[in-house]
Design a protein around this motif. Structure first.
Motif, PDB file in Angstrom:
ATOM      1  N   THR A  73      -0.749   0.684  -9.510  1.00 36.47           N
ATOM      2  CA  THR A  73      -0.800   2.015  -9.562  1.00 36.47           C
ATOM      3  C   THR A  73      -2.408   2.594  -9.908  1.00 36.47           C
ATOM      4  O   THR A  73      -3.171   1.417 -10.417  1.00 36.47           O
ATOM      5  N   LYS A  74      -2.603   3.073  -8.799  1.00 37.29           N
ATOM      6  CA  LYS A  74      -4.514   2.930  -8.365  1.00 37.29           C
ATOM      7  C   LYS A  74      -4.831   4.741  -9.053  1.00 37.29           C
ATOM      8  O   LYS A  74      -4.198   5.351  -8.299  1.00 37.29           O
ATOM      9  N   ALA A  75      -6.179   5.074  -8.841  1.00 34.50           N
ATOM     10  CA  ALA A  75      -6.240   6.017  -9.274  1.00 34.50           C
ATOM     11  C   ALA A  75      -7.755   6.281  -8.775  1.00 34.50           C
ATOM     12  O   ALA A  75      -8.717   4.915  -9.371  1.00 34.50           O
ATOM     13  N   SER A  76      -8.668   7.065  -8.128  1.00 37.52           N
ATOM     14  CA  SER A  76     -10.310   7.372  -7.810  1.00 37.52           C
ATOM     15  C   SER A  76     -10.364   8.810  -7.146  1.00 37.52           C
ATOM     16  O   SER A  76      -9.348   9.337  -7.161  1.00 37.52           O
ATOM     17  N   ILE A  77     -11.720   8.648  -8.072  1.00 40.69           N
ATOM     18  CA  ILE A  77     -12.428   9.857  -8.241  1.00 40.69           C
ATOM     19  C   ILE A  77     -13.607   9.660  -6.340  1.00 40.69           C
ATOM     20  O   ILE A  77     -14.138   8.950  -6.696  1.00 40.69           O
ATOM     21  N   PHE A  78     -12.950  10.437  -5.789  1.00 38.63           N
ATOM     22  CA  PHE A  78     -14.025  11.241  -4.763  1.00 38.63           C
ATOM     23  C   PHE A  78     -15.345  12.324  -4.693  1.00 38.63           C
ATOM     24  O   PHE A  78     -14.375  12.979  -5.369  1.00 38.63           O
ATOM     25  N   SER A  79     -16.158  12.239  -4.423  1.00 41.93           N
ATOM     26  CA  SER A  79     -17.058  13.330  -4.198  1.00 41.93           C
ATOM     27  C   SER A  79     -16.419  13.579  -2.660  1.00 41.93           C
ATOM     28  O   SER A  79     -15.623  13.677  -2.044  1.00 41.93           O
ATOM     29  N   LEU A  80     -16.817  14.993  -2.550  1.00 41.74           N
ATOM     30  CA  LEU A  80     -16.304  16.025  -1.051  1.00 41.74           C
ATOM     31  C   LEU A  80     -17.018  15.112   0.343  1.00 41.74           C
ATOM     32  O   LEU A  80     -15.953  16.141   1.128  1.00 41.74           O
ATOM     33  N   GLN A  81     -17.831  14.422  -0.152  1.00 41.47           N
ATOM     34  CA  GLN A  81     -18.365  13.795   1.133  1.00 41.47           C
ATOM     35  C   GLN A  81     -17.413  12.208   1.337  1.00 41.47           C
ATOM     36  O   GLN A  81     -17.872  11.770   2.485  1.00 41.47           O
ATOM     37  N   GLY A  82     -16.656  11.858   0.286  1.00 37.80           N
ATOM     38  CA  GLY A  82     -15.723  10.705   0.682  1.00 37.80           C
ATOM     39  C   GLY A  82     -16.567   9.761   0.145  1.00 37.80           C
ATOM     40  O   GLY A  82     -16.180   8.575  -0.645  1.00 37.80           O
ATOM     41  N   LYS A  83     -17.574   9.939  -1.133  1.00 37.90           N
ATOM     42  CA  LYS A  83     -18.201   8.654  -2.244  1.00 37.90           C
ATOM     43  C   LYS A  83     -17.223   7.961  -2.773  1.00 37.90           C
ATOM     44  O   LYS A  83     -16.808   9.493  -3.597  1.00 37.90           O
ATOM     45  N   GLU A  84     -16.726   7.147  -2.962  1.00 37.27           N
ATOM     46  CA  GLU A  84     -16.102   6.472  -3.758  1.00 37.27           C
ATOM     47  C   GLU A  84     -16.569   6.810  -5.534  1.00 37.27           C
ATOM     48  O   GLU A  84     -18.053   5.476  -5.421  1.00 37.27           O
ATOM     49  N   ILE A  85     -16.118   7.982  -6.366  1.00 37.05           N
ATOM     50  CA  ILE A  85     -17.017   6.892  -7.941  1.00 37.05           C
ATOM     51  C   ILE A  85     -17.250   6.394  -8.845  1.00 37.05           C
ATOM     52  O   ILE A  85     -17.529   5.686  -8.987  1.00 37.05           O
ATOM     53  N   ALA A  86     -15.207   6.656  -8.606  1.00 34.59           N
ATOM     54  CA  ALA A  86     -14.633   5.572  -9.394  1.00 34.59           C
ATOM     55  C   ALA A  86     -13.052   4.953  -9.639  1.00 34.59           C
ATOM     56  O   ALA A  86     -13.135   5.817  -8.919  1.00 34.59           O
ATOM     57  N   VAL A  87     -13.342   4.138  -9.879  1.00 35.03           N
ATOM     58  CA  VAL A  87     -11.453   3.516  -9.608  1.00 35.03           C
ATOM     59  C   VAL A  87     -11.204   2.810 -10.344  1.00 35.03           C
ATOM     60  O   VAL A  87     -11.948   1.622 -11.076  1.00 35.03           O
ATOM     61  N   ALA A  88      -9.992   3.133 -10.977  1.00 28.10           N
ATOM     62  CA  ALA A  88      -9.167   2.524 -12.013  1.00 28.10           C
ATOM     63  C   ALA A  88      -7.525   1.972 -11.404  1.00 28.10           C
ATOM     64  O   ALA A  88      -7.099   2.042 -10.473  1.00 28.10           O
ATOM     65  N   SER A  89      -7.002   0.812 -11.473  1.00 32.40           N
ATOM     66  CA  SER A  89      -5.887   0.007 -11.492  1.00 32.40           C
ATOM     67  C   SER A  89      -5.129  -0.323 -12.487  1.00 32.40           C
ATOM     68  O   SER A  89      -5.408  -1.056 -13.230  1.00 32.40           O
ATOM     69  N   LYS A  90      -4.481  -0.492 -12.374  1.00 28.76           N
ATOM     70  CA  LYS A  90      -2.869  -0.920 -13.197  1.00 28.76           C
ATOM     71  C   LYS A  90      -1.795  -1.627 -12.483  1.00 28.76           C
ATOM     72  O   LYS A  90      -0.691  -0.647 -11.808  1.00 28.76           O
ATOM     73  N   LYS A  91      -1.350  -2.886 -12.710  1.00 27.34           N
ATOM     74  CA  LYS A  91       0.172  -3.518 -12.220  1.00 27.34           C
ATOM     75  C   LYS A  91       0.702  -2.557 -13.302  1.00 27.34           C
ATOM     76  O   LYS A  91       1.378  -2.189 -14.519  1.00 27.34           O
ATOM     77  N   THR A  92       2.174  -2.624 -12.325  1.00 25.69           N
ATOM     78  CA  THR A  92       3.775  -2.525 -12.928  1.00 25.69           C
ATOM     79  C   THR A  92       4.426  -3.848 -12.399  1.00 25.69           C
ATOM     80  O   THR A  92       4.618  -4.349 -12.176  1.00 25.69           O
ATOM     81  N   ILE A  93       5.647  -3.917 -13.918  1.00 24.23           N
ATOM     82  CA  ILE A  93       6.381  -5.341 -13.492  1.00 24.23           C
ATOM     83  C   ILE A  93       7.585  -5.343 -12.897  1.00 24.23           C
ATOM     84  O   ILE A  93       7.860  -3.411 -12.696  1.00 24.23           O
ATOM     85  N   MET A  94       7.717  -5.729 -11.765  1.00 20.97           N
ATOM     86  CA  MET A  94       9.080  -5.482 -10.789  1.00 20.97           C
ATOM     87  C   MET A  94      10.177  -6.239 -11.155  1.00 20.97           C
ATOM     88  O   MET A  94      10.448  -7.054 -11.307  1.00 20.97           O
ATOM     89  N   HIS A  95      11.043  -5.165 -11.629  1.00 20.20           N
ATOM     90  CA  HIS A  95      12.465  -6.354 -12.186  1.00 20.20           C
ATOM     91  C   HIS A  95      13.375  -6.538 -11.414  1.00 20.20           C
ATOM     92  O   HIS A  95      13.646  -5.539  -9.804  1.00 20.20           O
ATOM     93  N   MET A  96      14.294  -7.741 -10.635  1.00 21.05           N
ATOM     94  CA  MET A  96      14.872  -8.339  -9.864  1.00 21.05           C
ATOM     95  C   MET A  96      15.933  -9.037 -10.736  1.00 21.05           C
ATOM     96  O   MET A  96      16.026 -10.049 -10.834  1.00 21.05           O
ATOM     97  N   PRO A  97      16.941  -7.478 -11.299  1.00 23.33           N
ATOM     98  CA  PRO A  97      17.671  -7.871 -11.729  1.00 23.33           C
ATOM     99  C   PRO A  97      19.432  -8.827 -11.510  1.00 23.33           C
ATOM    100  O   PRO A  97      20.055  -9.752 -11.609  1.00 23.33           O
TER     101      PRO A  97
END
Length: 502
Positions: free
Chosen positions: A15-39
């Protein structure tokens, strides 16, 4: 006062989230993994509550990193992996674990639909192949084996539509996403009881949310979400995008001559047309986010996720070595691959860990290695095998269009210079990489900018917010080397086909 847009991207595992300016400049990024379950073998799932908590966490984190006032975020949009299945009950709670699009539990149902003529009968309406990770197949499976799950379900969501529901409390499905599910008559742009009846799942008709377009506002951040994330209550949330659309628009694919690749969990290879292409040999045609266009796609879950699996399962001391050197373990992978020349080894890797683009029962494997081969040789084979998988798809697409002068690429593999050069060398086409680390969130941010009327169209938004970075030019001297390897790859595939069938 500066204004920003927030893009959220939920892939199969991250899962990722990014904040951009209206000119497309990447201001900040954050991410986190989630667990894939394979029952069970072939089942790939995730906890929907964990998924939502991951979204809360990355939103909080990206706001903190950006050091901006949340009032300056004028709009939000989500993207996420297409297909799979996310079900909620009348209270908005998850009915069961979500199902990721790499799931293959419904392969017998797909075989039956292909054998009894269902697939061919509905093709004119759906314009796509039926396959195991689609909601149509998964719902048929649940109806057969988990009927209570269907009974308890109020709304059937795609991944990003579920997240938007959590953000706003409003239940909608967005048209680019639903158009890739075989649940929707994309020819007539409507739900179709006759289509669902042909699939044997007409009972789910009332559980399909109302449809919206990508650039429409589909609700606003609730008070409860504002309190847990730091977002401003009332911030508008756009319809959002199927992740293939987000990647296409984030690479500036707004004209028919361009071709876009996404090398991530899935091998995505696509281009847009003004007339839909319908052919039973093609994987998918769907509705594109730019009005008046269709998206033609060849894809399978055969791309960079193979590397993630290999590193997880077979790297032991390499993780510590990378840490001690202050580099990523994937940087170490790139070094190992570069240490082997393309003509130094003929090991093959078939990238079918999570599904296949050649046979429903295909399995991943290395082929042709000897005792003198090292992990570096095997890693090069893995990198090459992933690109060969993309090439199989692209060769299919080129039956319907001219070879592009340049290909734009997005996805996790773009972080690897050696992999990008390999794409250029194997495809013998220049490869352009967009500036920014997260094209999925950029595509979502572009959608938010359009929905909030900061740009009059997706074309204008992409023109202002997409910037091309490095270009990888193919080495002509490697053309024959890779042609020979690719022919070898296909010849072994042909031999393995009967084995997989049996």
């Amino acid at each position: 006062m500066s204004q920003y847009v927030l893009g959220i991207d939920n892939g199969g595992t991250v899962t990722k989230a990014s904040i951009f300016s209206l000119q497309g400049k990447e201001i900040a990024v954050a991410s986190k993994k989630t667990i894939m379950h394979m029952p069970h073998p072939g089942h790939t799932e995730r906890d929907m509550n964990e998924l939502w908590e991951a979204n809360v966490e990355v939103i909080k984190s990206v706001l903190k990193s950006a050091r901006i006032d949340s009032k300056d975020i004028i709009g939000i949009a989500t993207t996420g992996h297409g297909n799979g299945l996310y079900l909620v009950d009348k209270d908005g709670s998850a009915v069961r674990k979500g199902i990721i699009s790499t799931d293959s539990r419904a392969k017998d149902i797909i075989r039956e639909w292909n054998d009894n003529g269902t697939a061919e009968h509905i093709l004119s309406k759906t314009m796509q192949s039926l396959w195991t990770g689609q909601p149509a197949a998964l719902l048929a499976w649940l109806q057969k084996y988990e009927s209570k799950t269907i009974e308890q379900t109020k709304w059937i969501f795609m991944c990003k539509d579920y997240i938007r529901f959590c953000l706003t409390g409003e239940a909608y499905t967005e048209i680019t996403d639903i158009s890739g599910t075989s649940l929707f008559n994309i020819r007539d742009r409507c739900y179709d009881v006759d289509l669902l009846s042909r699939l044997g799942i007409e009972g789910i008709y009332e559980k399909l949310p109302p449809t919206k377009y990508s650039g429409e506002i589909c609700g606003y951040i609730t008070k409860e979400v504002a309190e847990v994330t730091g977002l401003e209550e009332g911030t508008p949330v756009a319809g959002g995008l199927f992740d293939i659309d987000a990647a296409a628009i984030a690479t500036g694919t707004t004209e028919e001559e361009k071709l876009c690749i996404v090398a991530g969990t899935w091998s995505i290879n696509q281009y847009i047309t003004k007339q839909p292409i319908v052919d039973k040999g093609l994987f998918m045609t769907s509705i594109f986010c730019v009005p008046g266009y269709w998206l033609t796609l060849e894809g399978s879950p055969t791309s960079a996720s193979n590397l993630e699996w290999y590193v997880k399962e077979y790297f032991n001391f390499e993780h510590e070595e990378a840490k001690s050197r202050g580099i990523s373990v994937y940087d170490l992978c790139n070094e190992m691959v570069e240490s082997i020349q393309p003509d130094e080894s003929n090991i093959l890797f078939f990238p079918f860990l999570f599904g296949s683009n050649v046979h429903p029962n295909a399995k991943a494997c290395f082929f042709g290695f000897n005792g003198w081969h090292t992990k570096a040789h095997m890693l090069r084979a893995l990198y090459e095998g992933v690109v060969f998988g993309h090439k199989i798809h692209i060769d299919k697409l080129l039956k319907f269009r001219d070879k592009p002068e340049v290909i734009r690429i997005a996805g996790g593999a773009t972080r690897s210079d050696v992999w990008m050069q390999m794409f250029a060398d194997i495809l013998q086409t220049p490869i352009e990489v967009v500036i920014g680390s997260e094209q999925g969130t950029l595509g979502a941010a572009i959608c938010a900018a359009v929905a909030t009327k900061k740009y009059a169209s997706f074309e204008l938004a992409a023109e202002h917010m997409v910037q091309i970075g490095k270009t990888y030019v193919p080495h002509q001297e490697l053309k024959s080397v890779y042609e020979e390897k690719y022919n070898y790859f296909n010849s072994v595939l042909n031999v393995l086909g009967p084995i997989w069938r049996s």
